[in-house]
Design a protein around this motif. Structure first.
Motif, PDB file in Angstrom:
ATOM      1  N   LEU A   5      22.900   8.973 -27.725  1.00 45.40           N
ATOM      2  CA  LEU A   5      23.316   9.087 -29.265  1.00 45.40           C
ATOM      3  C   LEU A   5      24.849   9.135 -29.043  1.00 45.40           C
ATOM      4  N   ILE A   6      25.423   7.821 -29.619  1.00 48.62           N
ATOM      5  CA  ILE A   6      26.857   7.802 -29.639  1.00 48.62           C
ATOM      6  C   ILE A   6      27.503   8.345 -30.651  1.00 48.62           C
ATOM      7  N   VAL A   7      28.460   9.242 -30.844  1.00 44.63           N
ATOM      8  CA  VAL A   7      29.069   9.741 -32.036  1.00 44.63           C
ATOM      9  C   VAL A   7      30.400   9.441 -32.092  1.00 44.63           C
ATOM     10  N   ASP A   8      31.091   8.735 -32.912  1.00 46.78           N
ATOM     11  CA  ASP A   8      32.580   8.250 -32.986  1.00 46.78           C
ATOM     12  C   ASP A   8      32.675   7.745 -34.188  1.00 46.78           C
ATOM     13  N   ASP A   9      33.944   8.143 -34.731  1.00 47.44           N
ATOM     14  CA  ASP A   9      34.277   7.496 -36.177  1.00 47.44           C
ATOM     15  C   ASP A   9      34.802   6.301 -36.076  1.00 47.44           C
ATOM     16  N   ALA A  10      35.225   5.759 -35.061  1.00 49.18           N
ATOM     17  CA  ALA A  10      35.835   4.364 -34.643  1.00 49.18           C
ATOM     18  C   ALA A  10      34.792   3.509 -34.388  1.00 49.18           C
ATOM     19  N   VAL A  11      34.472   2.550 -35.118  1.00 49.58           N
ATOM     20  CA  VAL A  11      33.537   1.309 -34.888  1.00 49.58           C
ATOM     21  C   VAL A  11      33.540   0.698 -33.573  1.00 49.58           C
ATOM     22  N   PHE A  12      34.677   0.326 -33.340  1.00 50.81           N
ATOM     23  CA  PHE A  12      35.219  -0.419 -32.023  1.00 50.81           C
ATOM     24  C   PHE A  12      34.813   0.587 -30.872  1.00 50.81           C
ATOM     25  N   MET A  13      34.848   1.668 -30.759  1.00 49.55           N
ATOM     26  CA  MET A  13      34.664   2.664 -29.625  1.00 49.55           C
ATOM     27  C   MET A  13      32.965   2.932 -29.450  1.00 49.55           C
ATOM     28  N   ARG A  14      32.356   2.651 -30.701  1.00 53.65           N
ATOM     29  CA  ARG A  14      30.957   2.933 -30.562  1.00 53.65           C
ATOM     30  C   ARG A  14      30.374   1.495 -30.020  1.00 53.65           C
ATOM     31  N   ILE A  15      30.817   0.392 -30.519  1.00 51.07           N
ATOM     32  CA  ILE A  15      30.605  -0.912 -29.836  1.00 51.07           C
ATOM     33  C   ILE A  15      31.012  -1.031 -28.281  1.00 51.07           C
ATOM     34  N   SER A  16      31.981  -0.522 -28.247  1.00 51.39           N
ATOM     35  CA  SER A  16      32.478  -0.686 -26.728  1.00 51.39           C
ATOM     36  C   SER A  16      31.474   0.356 -25.965  1.00 51.39           C
ATOM     37  N   PHE A  43      18.572  15.543 -34.240  1.00 54.12           N
ATOM     38  CA  PHE A  43      17.366  16.234 -34.379  1.00 54.12           C
ATOM     39  C   PHE A  43      15.970  15.207 -34.755  1.00 54.12           C
ATOM     40  N   VAL A  44      16.476  13.939 -35.470  1.00 53.15           N
ATOM     41  CA  VAL A  44      15.489  13.015 -35.656  1.00 53.15           C
ATOM     42  C   VAL A  44      15.161  12.082 -34.400  1.00 53.15           C
ATOM     43  N   LEU A  45      16.425  11.690 -33.438  1.00 55.28           N
ATOM     44  CA  LEU A  45      16.254  10.773 -32.713  1.00 55.28           C
ATOM     45  C   LEU A  45      15.859  11.300 -31.304  1.00 55.28           C
ATOM     46  N   LYS A  46      16.117  12.796 -31.192  1.00 55.12           N
ATOM     47  CA  LYS A  46      15.915  13.692 -30.027  1.00 55.12           C
ATOM     48  C   LYS A  46      16.292  12.622 -28.507  1.00 55.12           C
ATOM     49  N   PRO A  47      17.800  12.445 -28.555  1.00 52.57           N
ATOM     50  CA  PRO A  47      18.308  11.666 -27.248  1.00 52.57           C
ATOM     51  C   PRO A  47      18.346  12.847 -26.162  1.00 52.57           C
ATOM     52  N   ASP A  48      18.411  11.853 -25.028  1.00 54.28           N
ATOM     53  CA  ASP A  48      18.391  12.867 -23.709  1.00 54.28           C
ATOM     54  C   ASP A  48      19.964  13.542 -23.647  1.00 54.28           C
ATOM     55  N   ILE A  49      21.107  12.514 -24.068  1.00 50.03           N
ATOM     56  CA  ILE A  49      22.451  12.700 -24.050  1.00 50.03           C
ATOM     57  C   ILE A  49      23.019  12.415 -25.340  1.00 50.03           C
ATOM     58  N   ILE A  68      24.528  21.970 -32.963  1.00 52.85           N
ATOM     59  CA  ILE A  68      23.588  21.226 -32.217  1.00 52.85           C
ATOM     60  C   ILE A  68      22.987  22.461 -30.979  1.00 52.85           C
ATOM     61  N   LYS A  69      23.964  22.929 -30.255  1.00 50.24           N
ATOM     62  CA  LYS A  69      23.524  23.936 -29.326  1.00 50.24           C
ATOM     63  C   LYS A  69      23.088  25.156 -29.991  1.00 50.24           C
ATOM     64  N   SER A  70      23.300  25.600 -31.188  1.00 44.13           N
ATOM     65  CA  SER A  70      22.653  26.595 -31.575  1.00 44.13           C
ATOM     66  C   SER A  70      21.169  26.479 -32.167  1.00 44.13           C
ATOM     67  N   LYS A  71      20.850  25.358 -32.377  1.00 41.29           N
ATOM     68  CA  LYS A  71      19.495  25.039 -32.539  1.00 41.29           C
ATOM     69  C   LYS A  71      18.700  24.468 -31.439  1.00 41.29           C
ATOM     70  N   ASP A  72      19.541  24.004 -30.554  1.00 33.12           N
ATOM     71  CA  ASP A  72      18.901  23.320 -29.124  1.00 33.12           C
ATOM     72  C   ASP A  72      19.746  23.737 -28.077  1.00 33.12           C
ATOM     73  N   PRO A  73      19.551  25.041 -27.413  1.00 37.10           N
ATOM     74  CA  PRO A  73      20.316  25.292 -26.189  1.00 37.10           C
ATOM     75  C   PRO A  73      20.441  24.389 -25.058  1.00 37.10           C
ATOM     76  N   ASN A  74      19.433  23.538 -24.865  1.00 36.69           N
ATOM     77  CA  ASN A  74      19.422  22.918 -23.900  1.00 36.69           C
ATOM     78  C   ASN A  74      19.854  21.324 -24.111  1.00 36.69           C
ATOM     79  N   ALA A  75      20.708  21.227 -25.191  1.00 37.56           N
ATOM     80  CA  ALA A  75      21.061  19.925 -25.774  1.00 37.56           C
ATOM     81  C   ALA A  75      22.268  19.485 -24.665  1.00 37.56           C
ATOM     82  N   LYS A  76      22.421  18.165 -24.328  1.00 44.83           N
ATOM     83  CA  LYS A  76      23.220  17.653 -23.240  1.00 44.83           C
ATOM     84  C   LYS A  76      24.218  16.938 -24.192  1.00 44.83           C
ATOM     85  N   VAL A  77      25.376  17.463 -24.319  1.00 45.94           N
ATOM     86  CA  VAL A  77      26.754  16.373 -25.011  1.00 45.94           C
ATOM     87  C   VAL A  77      27.720  16.689 -24.025  1.00 45.94           C
ATOM     88  N   VAL A  78      28.247  15.493 -24.110  1.00 46.05           N
ATOM     89  CA  VAL A  78      29.526  15.017 -23.376  1.00 46.05           C
ATOM     90  C   VAL A  78      30.721  14.748 -24.463  1.00 46.05           C
TER      91      VAL A  78
END
Length: 117
Positions: A5-16, A43-49, A68-78
């Motif tokens: 799951l890619i999270v960024d407010d800049a469209v060009f960064m998400r595309i890149s 919580f809908v998509l349940k991504p690995d990262i 996210i970590k408070s509800k899923d302590p195993n979440a992998k976020v970079v």
């Protein structure tokens, strides 16, 4: 194949980032443009990262990481952000980020960081 799951407010960064990740064998399952949308999609998509920008409207990436970590302590976020300041890195890692990539990033570093998870 790791699902991202890619999270960024800049469209060009998400595309890149999407193009780079798909070229390297990752499956991008969704995108979000702010922290609130990131929590909902996580919580809908349940991504690995999740790749998470820090500075975004509505809710920043560090707050979203905490939610996210408070509800899923195993979440992998970079965290991927231009804010490479030490205080942000420490805060994100203390909350549970699995890594921190500073923009502008090098493709091999991003792929290496995500592949370790």
């Amino acid at each position: 194949m790791k699902r991202i799951l890619i999270v960024d407010d800049a469209v060009f960064m998400r595309i890149s980032l999407r193009a780079m990740l798909e070229k390297n064998g990752f499956e991008v399952v969704g995108e979000a443009s702010d922290g609130l949308e990131a929590i909902e999609k996580y919580f809908v998509l349940k991504p690995d990262i999740v790749t998470m920008d820090i500075t975004m409207p509505k809710m920043d990436g560090v707050e979203a990481l905490g939610a996210i970590k408070s509800k899923d302590p195993n979440a992998k976020v970079v965290m991927i952000s231009a804010l490479g300041q030490e205080s942000w890195v420490k805060k994100a890692v203390m909350i549970g980020a699995k890594g921190f990539v500073v923009k502008p990033y090098k493709e091999d570093y991003v792929i290496q960081t995500l592949s370790k998870l």
